[in-house]
Design an enzyme around this catalytic site. Structure first.
Site, PDB file in Angstrom:
ATOM      1  N   TYR A 140      14.951 -35.742 -13.345  1.00  0.00           N
ATOM      2  CA  TYR A 140      15.044 -37.182 -13.787  1.00  0.00           C
ATOM      3  C   TYR A 140      15.412 -37.621 -15.118  1.00  0.00           C
ATOM      4  O   TYR A 140      16.390 -38.107 -15.357  1.00  0.00           O
ATOM      5  CB  TYR A 140      13.911 -37.759 -13.058  1.00  0.00           C
ATOM      6  CG  TYR A 140      14.063 -40.068 -13.594  1.00  0.00           C
ATOM      7  CD1 TYR A 140      15.204 -40.297 -13.617  1.00  0.00           C
ATOM      8  CD2 TYR A 140      13.649 -40.377 -14.675  1.00  0.00           C
ATOM      9  CE1 TYR A 140      15.723 -41.370 -13.389  1.00  0.00           C
ATOM     10  CE2 TYR A 140      13.537 -41.394 -14.434  1.00  0.00           C
ATOM     11  CZ  TYR A 140      14.872 -42.533 -14.233  1.00  0.00           C
ATOM     12  OH  TYR A 140      14.790 -43.729 -14.618  1.00  0.00           O
ATOM     13  N   LYS A 144      18.787 -38.400 -17.421  1.00  0.00           N
ATOM     14  CA  LYS A 144      18.910 -39.965 -18.472  1.00  0.00           C
ATOM     15  C   LYS A 144      18.876 -39.206 -20.079  1.00  0.00           C
ATOM     16  O   LYS A 144      19.592 -40.265 -20.708  1.00  0.00           O
ATOM     17  CB  LYS A 144      17.842 -40.484 -18.684  1.00  0.00           C
ATOM     18  CG  LYS A 144      17.369 -41.307 -17.211  1.00  0.00           C
ATOM     19  CD  LYS A 144      18.772 -42.484 -16.865  1.00  0.00           C
ATOM     20  CE  LYS A 144      18.740 -43.676 -15.952  1.00  0.00           C
ATOM     21  NZ  LYS A 144      19.327 -44.467 -16.016  1.00  0.00           N
TER      22      LYS A 144
END
Length: 249
Positions: A140, A144
């Protein structure tokens, strides 16, 4: 009257941002995969549209219905908390497809309009987990962090063309669906090495007290980026996010 288009408005940061811009008198195009007009106040300035950032045809349809926009807020995304060794390849692909490539697809669809007019503002919502290494959110975090890097280069490309670019970095928030969305991807509780780490992460996420990020903090940061030409490129949103950014530089 300026117009903002926001992705991922069904809950959390996107929903609160749409409400704030409506209160401020802007025209708001609130997009979500499954539109729900009932979660936002009735307003002649509100348009709710279906939009899936992983589907370029869906993006094209939404932008055609939205008309001219002045600000794009790339907020749509989801998280997963799982050891890098154990993450399902399909889940990893979905993370990058939504968080990273979905943002890229929105940029490529909107930037020709902004570039032609020599004005417009791009605001990409990422995360403070990109500021320092943390366990269990590696994929994750990478999805990002890629948006951060993309935004940095985009800001350089767009500056001479009159288009502003910002990133907003929220911290830990009890007001989003991050935890619920992440749980289906969780693996490792049956692993003797990873179980203590995962249980500690779950407890930390659920604990009350201490600085956190509220949805209104993120909405305020997005408003600043949208309305203040002197706003910094990188904006922390939330008390914990501000602390993290100060500590990491």
């Amino acid at each position: 009257m300026p117009t903002v288009l926001i992705t991922g408005c069904s809950s959390g940061f996107g929903l609160e941002t749409a409400k704030l811009f409506l209160e401020k008198g802007w025209k708001v195009v609130a997009t979500m995969r499954q539109p729900r007009a009932d979660i936002l106040p009735e307003s002649d300035n509100l348009t709710v549209l279906p939009l899936d950032v992983t589907d370029r045809a869906s993006i094209a349809r939404a932008l055609a219905q939205a008309g001219d926009i002045d600000v794009l807020v790339n907020n749509a995304g989801f998280g997963a908390a799982v050891p890098i060794e154990l993450i399902d390849p399909d889940a990893a692909h979905q993370l990058f497809e939504t968080n990273t490539l979905g943002t890229l697809a929105m940029l490529q669809a909107v930037l020709p309009r902004f570039r032609e007019r020599r004005r417009g503002t791009i605001i990409n919502v990422t995360s403070t987990v990109t500021l320092r290494p943390l366990p269990l959110v590696g994929v994750y975090r990478a999805s990002k962090a890629a948006v951060n890097a993309l935004s940095e280069s985009l800001a350089v490309e767009m500056e001479p063309l009159g288009v502003r670019v910002h990133i907003v970095l929220p911290g830990r928030s009890p007001e989003t669906n991050f935890g619920n969305n992440a749980m289906p991807h969780l693996r490792g509780l049956d692993n003797v090495d990873y179980k203590p780490m995962i249980e500690g992460m779950i407890a930390q996420f659920r604990e009350e007290g201490g600085p956190v990020t509220h949805a209104v903090d993120v909405a305020d940061a997005i408003w600043l980026a949208a309305t203040d030409p002197s706003a910094p490129f990188k904006i922390a949103a939330g008390e914990d996010a501000v602390q993290w950014m100060a500590e990491t530089g």
